[in-house]
Write a protein that holds these residues in place. Sequence first.
Motif, mmCIF file in Angstrom:
data_model
loop_
_atom_site.group_PDB
_atom_site.id
_atom_site.type_symbol
_atom_site.label_atom_id
_atom_site.label_comp_id
_atom_site.label_asym_id
_atom_site.label_seq_id
_atom_site.Cartn_x
_atom_site.Cartn_y
_atom_site.Cartn_z
ATOM 1 N N GLU A 71 17.218 41.671 -42.220
ATOM 2 C CA GLU A 71 18.488 42.633 -42.017
ATOM 3 C C GLU A 71 17.904 43.953 -42.005
ATOM 4 N N ILE A 72 18.094 44.596 -40.481
ATOM 5 C CA ILE A 72 17.619 45.856 -40.365
ATOM 6 C C ILE A 72 18.912 46.939 -40.427
ATOM 7 N N GLY A 73 18.472 47.965 -41.205
ATOM 8 C CA GLY A 73 19.596 48.905 -41.446
ATOM 9 C C GLY A 73 18.675 50.410 -41.088
ATOM 10 N N ARG A 74 19.500 51.610 -41.686
ATOM 11 C CA ARG A 74 19.034 53.017 -41.311
ATOM 12 C C ARG A 74 18.752 53.244 -42.795
ATOM 13 N N ASP A 75 17.577 54.105 -42.744
ATOM 14 C CA ASP A 75 17.135 54.965 -43.874
ATOM 15 C C ASP A 75 18.244 56.181 -43.811
ATOM 16 N N ILE A 76 18.817 56.494 -44.928
ATOM 17 C CA ILE A 76 19.915 57.605 -44.879
ATOM 18 C C ILE A 76 19.106 58.971 -44.931
ATOM 19 N N ARG A 77 17.867 59.021 -45.347
ATOM 20 C CA ARG A 77 16.991 60.184 -45.146
ATOM 21 C C ARG A 77 16.479 60.631 -43.836
ATOM 22 N N THR A 78 15.667 59.509 -43.398
ATOM 23 C CA THR A 78 15.400 59.708 -42.093
ATOM 24 C C THR A 78 16.152 59.143 -40.555
ATOM 25 N N SER B 38 16.685 40.238 -51.775
ATOM 26 C CA SER B 38 17.330 41.298 -51.228
ATOM 27 C C SER B 38 16.799 42.624 -52.125
ATOM 28 N N ASP B 39 16.907 43.838 -51.688
ATOM 29 C CA ASP B 39 16.447 45.230 -52.226
ATOM 30 C C ASP B 39 16.960 46.198 -51.307
ATOM 31 N N THR B 40 17.809 47.214 -51.783
ATOM 32 C CA THR B 40 18.649 48.027 -50.995
ATOM 33 C C THR B 40 17.716 49.432 -50.939
ATOM 34 N N SER B 41 16.689 49.339 -51.587
ATOM 35 C CA SER B 41 15.901 50.440 -51.587
ATOM 36 C C SER B 41 14.580 50.498 -50.606
ATOM 37 N N MET C 80 15.165 50.545 -41.152
ATOM 38 C CA MET C 80 14.480 49.941 -42.351
ATOM 39 C C MET C 80 14.914 48.614 -42.858
ATOM 40 N N CYS C 81 14.225 47.654 -43.282
ATOM 41 C CA CYS C 81 14.346 46.591 -43.934
ATOM 42 C C CYS C 81 15.435 46.496 -45.142
ATOM 43 N N ILE C 82 16.430 46.192 -44.972
ATOM 44 C CA ILE C 82 17.539 46.271 -46.318
ATOM 45 C C ILE C 82 17.366 45.021 -47.097
ATOM 46 N N ASN D 63 8.958 49.472 -45.136
ATOM 47 C CA ASN D 63 9.578 50.706 -45.272
ATOM 48 C C ASN D 63 8.803 51.867 -45.254
ATOM 49 N N GLN D 64 7.708 51.854 -45.879
ATOM 50 C CA GLN D 64 6.819 53.105 -45.994
ATOM 51 C C GLN D 64 6.179 53.197 -44.643
ATOM 52 N N ALA D 65 5.856 51.926 -43.936
ATOM 53 C CA ALA D 65 5.392 52.595 -42.414
ATOM 54 C C ALA D 65 6.394 52.950 -41.642
ATOM 55 N N ALA D 66 7.468 52.524 -41.579
ATOM 56 C CA ALA D 66 8.762 53.108 -40.874
ATOM 57 C C ALA D 66 9.195 54.354 -41.017
ATOM 58 N N ARG D 67 9.010 54.785 -42.384
ATOM 59 C CA ARG D 67 9.524 56.132 -42.752
ATOM 60 C C ARG D 67 8.467 57.141 -42.341
ATOM 61 N N PHE D 68 7.140 56.819 -42.317
ATOM 62 C CA PHE D 68 6.176 57.772 -42.175
ATOM 63 C C PHE D 68 5.240 57.840 -41.029
ATOM 64 N N ALA D 69 5.662 56.796 -40.064
ATOM 65 C CA ALA D 69 5.033 56.553 -38.822
ATOM 66 C C ALA D 69 5.645 57.113 -37.675
ATOM 67 N N ASP D 70 4.915 57.698 -36.710
ATOM 68 C CA ASP D 70 5.280 57.935 -35.256
ATOM 69 C C ASP D 70 5.131 56.669 -34.270
#
Length: 282
Positions: free
Chosen positions: A242-249, A273-276, A253-255, A201-208
């Motif tokens: 299970e792939i969802g969407r980061d509510i900020r970006t 499971s971890d929703t964050s 993201m993997c939920i 999720n860090q990779a997904a949030r910050f990467a292009d």
Amino acid sequence: MVRLLVNDLNVSYEENLIVKDLNIHIPDKKITTIIGSNGCGKSTLLKAMTRIIPYRAGIIAFDGVRIEDEDTKSLAKKMAILPQITENAVGLTVGELVSYGRHPYQKGWGRLTQKDSEVIDWALEVTGTAAYKYQLIDTLSGGQRQRVWIAMSLAQETEMIFLDEPTTYLDIAHQLEILMLLQKLNKEQERTIVMVLHDINQAARFADYIIALKDGQVVKAGSVEEVIQREVLKEVFQIDAEIGRDIRTHKPMCISYDLLKGEECLNEKVTYSDTSVINART
């Protein structure tokens, strides 16, 4: 635009082939993250691209020139690397450590010039470490030390910075602090950032751009949308995600995920499971 190109790369440790016939490119002025399970060749690839280790076969070219043909100081002016395990800096002040980043520009007796001093102060200011300039490195917290090492990389004035797991051993707040700093450097200084990350999720949030590796080969490389997909993560990490969407970006993201095990992976699952934030270390 592509300035760093890797073609048909093979890297080995003695007879053990780690990276196999690998082809990638690094987008210029973007953040690229490399993901994959432990031992898949992420750090080996990073070290080969920065000429820390030799490679057996293939081509690594920067601006059309093979990196092995580059003068060492010239290459050090183009790319800097922050390894996973930094060297022991006991007894050095923050300013002294950051000054090492000016080595490629020094001549003769290696005295710091006015230009060197200005760049050092700039690197300290940008990374928020100016207040520690005269403190010993070993008196700082893990997050503070990591920012100082990044400041040293910035002092090299390179266009491309490589980082091997820059958030390792840091708590979640300091991890975010470091990643946001790198993102700021990319946006404001147009530095090309290439980093190995464990956390999906860090990779997904910050990467292009993301490169997903398995057994020394590329499973998928592309945008976050293209790589953070259920089938890609299944092949790379052996998880049913299970792939969802980061509510900020609004990025994928993997939920939640199931760990697939053995030959009967479709029937035998252990659920997490971890929703964050999910740190998918396999």
